[in-house]
Write a protein that holds these residues in place. Sequence first.
Motif, PDB file in Angstrom:
ATOM      1  N   LEU A  94       0.825  -1.208   0.000  1.00  0.00           N
ATOM      2  CA  LEU A  94       0.000   0.000   0.000  1.00  0.00           C
ATOM      3  C   LEU A  94       0.861   1.260   0.000  1.00  0.00           C
ATOM      4  O   LEU A  94       0.579   2.213  -0.733  1.00  0.00           O
ATOM      5  N   LEU A  95       1.913   1.272   0.805  1.00  0.00           N
ATOM      6  CA  LEU A  95       2.777   2.449   0.871  1.00  0.00           C
ATOM      7  C   LEU A  95       3.475   2.688  -0.463  1.00  0.00           C
ATOM      8  O   LEU A  95       3.530   3.814  -0.952  1.00  0.00           O
ATOM      9  N   ARG A  96       3.985   1.627  -1.084  1.00  0.00           N
ATOM     10  CA  ARG A  96       4.601   1.781  -2.420  1.00  0.00           C
ATOM     11  C   ARG A  96       3.586   2.330  -3.419  1.00  0.00           C
ATOM     12  O   ARG A  96       3.906   3.180  -4.255  1.00  0.00           O
ATOM     13  N   HIS A  97       2.352   1.843  -3.325  1.00  0.00           N
ATOM     14  CA  HIS A  97       1.298   2.316  -4.221  1.00  0.00           C
ATOM     15  C   HIS A  97       1.029   3.812  -4.004  1.00  0.00           C
ATOM     16  O   HIS A  97       0.893   4.564  -4.974  1.00  0.00           O
ATOM     17  N   LEU A  98       0.945   4.231  -2.760  1.00  0.00           N
ATOM     18  CA  LEU A  98       0.698   5.652  -2.472  1.00  0.00           C
ATOM     19  C   LEU A  98       1.836   6.526  -2.993  1.00  0.00           C
ATOM     20  O   LEU A  98       1.591   7.597  -3.565  1.00  0.00           O
ATOM     21  N   ILE A  99       3.058   6.077  -2.815  1.00  0.00           N
ATOM     22  CA  ILE A  99       4.211   6.837  -3.309  1.00  0.00           C
ATOM     23  C   ILE A  99       4.151   6.944  -4.832  1.00  0.00           C
ATOM     24  O   ILE A  99       4.348   8.025  -5.404  1.00  0.00           O
ATOM     25  N   ALA A 100       3.854   5.845  -5.500  1.00  0.00           N
ATOM     26  CA  ALA A 100       3.751   5.855  -6.968  1.00  0.00           C
ATOM     27  C   ALA A 100       2.620   6.765  -7.430  1.00  0.00           C
ATOM     28  O   ALA A 100       2.770   7.516  -8.406  1.00  0.00           O
ATOM     29  N   GLN A 101       1.480   6.728  -6.754  1.00  0.00           N
ATOM     30  CA  GLN A 101       0.357   7.598  -7.109  1.00  0.00           C
ATOM     31  C   GLN A 101       0.716   9.059  -6.913  1.00  0.00           C
ATOM     32  O   GLN A 101       0.354   9.906  -7.730  1.00  0.00           O
ATOM     33  N   ALA A 102       1.414   9.358  -5.836  1.00  0.00           N
ATOM     34  CA  ALA A 102       1.838  10.744  -5.586  1.00  0.00           C
ATOM     35  C   ALA A 102       2.770  11.211  -6.707  1.00  0.00           C
ATOM     36  O   ALA A 102       2.638  12.332  -7.208  1.00  0.00           O
ATOM     37  N   GLN A 103       3.699  10.358  -7.115  1.00  0.00           N
ATOM     38  CA  GLN A 103       4.605  10.708  -8.214  1.00  0.00           C
ATOM     39  C   GLN A 103       3.825  10.961  -9.495  1.00  0.00           C
ATOM     40  O   GLN A 103       4.065  11.941 -10.200  1.00  0.00           O
ATOM     41  N   THR A 104       2.874  10.074  -9.802  1.00  0.00           N
ATOM     42  CA  THR A 104       2.061  10.208 -11.006  1.00  0.00           C
ATOM     43  C   THR A 104       1.300  11.526 -10.997  1.00  0.00           C
ATOM     44  O   THR A 104       1.111  12.146 -12.043  1.00  0.00           O
TER      45      THR A 104
END
Length: 154
Positions: A94-104
């Motif tokens: 979940l944390l990796r997903h949130l970081i990736a979404q923030a980058q996007t």
Amino acid sequence: MSVIEIRPDDLTGTATRALIAAHVAAMHDAAPPESTHALGLDELGHPSITVWSAWARGELAGVAALKELESHRGEIKSMRVQDGFRGEGVGRALLRHLIAQAQTRGMTSLWLETGTTREFVAARHLYERAGFIECGPFGDYVADPLSIFMRRLI
């Protein structure tokens, strides 16, 4: 470890609603009201917040939310892993997903508030391993001995 599927969540599912209610209740059990910053269903439904759920073995394994503070800054909210899935990598996913979404979304930093008591040790270690460092209060938060504030540049 099971395959973990992360998908947007509209907060209407029974399992999601129950996990968020359990999360809010646990946060209120861990700290007095003035030190509890968990968001309930109504707050998580705000347009500035996106919620995702993690699914494994056909069951809800966890939830997490990203709140847009400003176009370039986000806040991690309501990270919670079901007790039966702890230690299986759901929180990391979940944390990796949130970081990736923030980058996007073009964000350059992520911020969060978590607790200082023993209930939050695993969460703090998760964030530290992902590159979050302690910082001072941000947004509407104030200094509180029961809160730790963290940020990570992306």
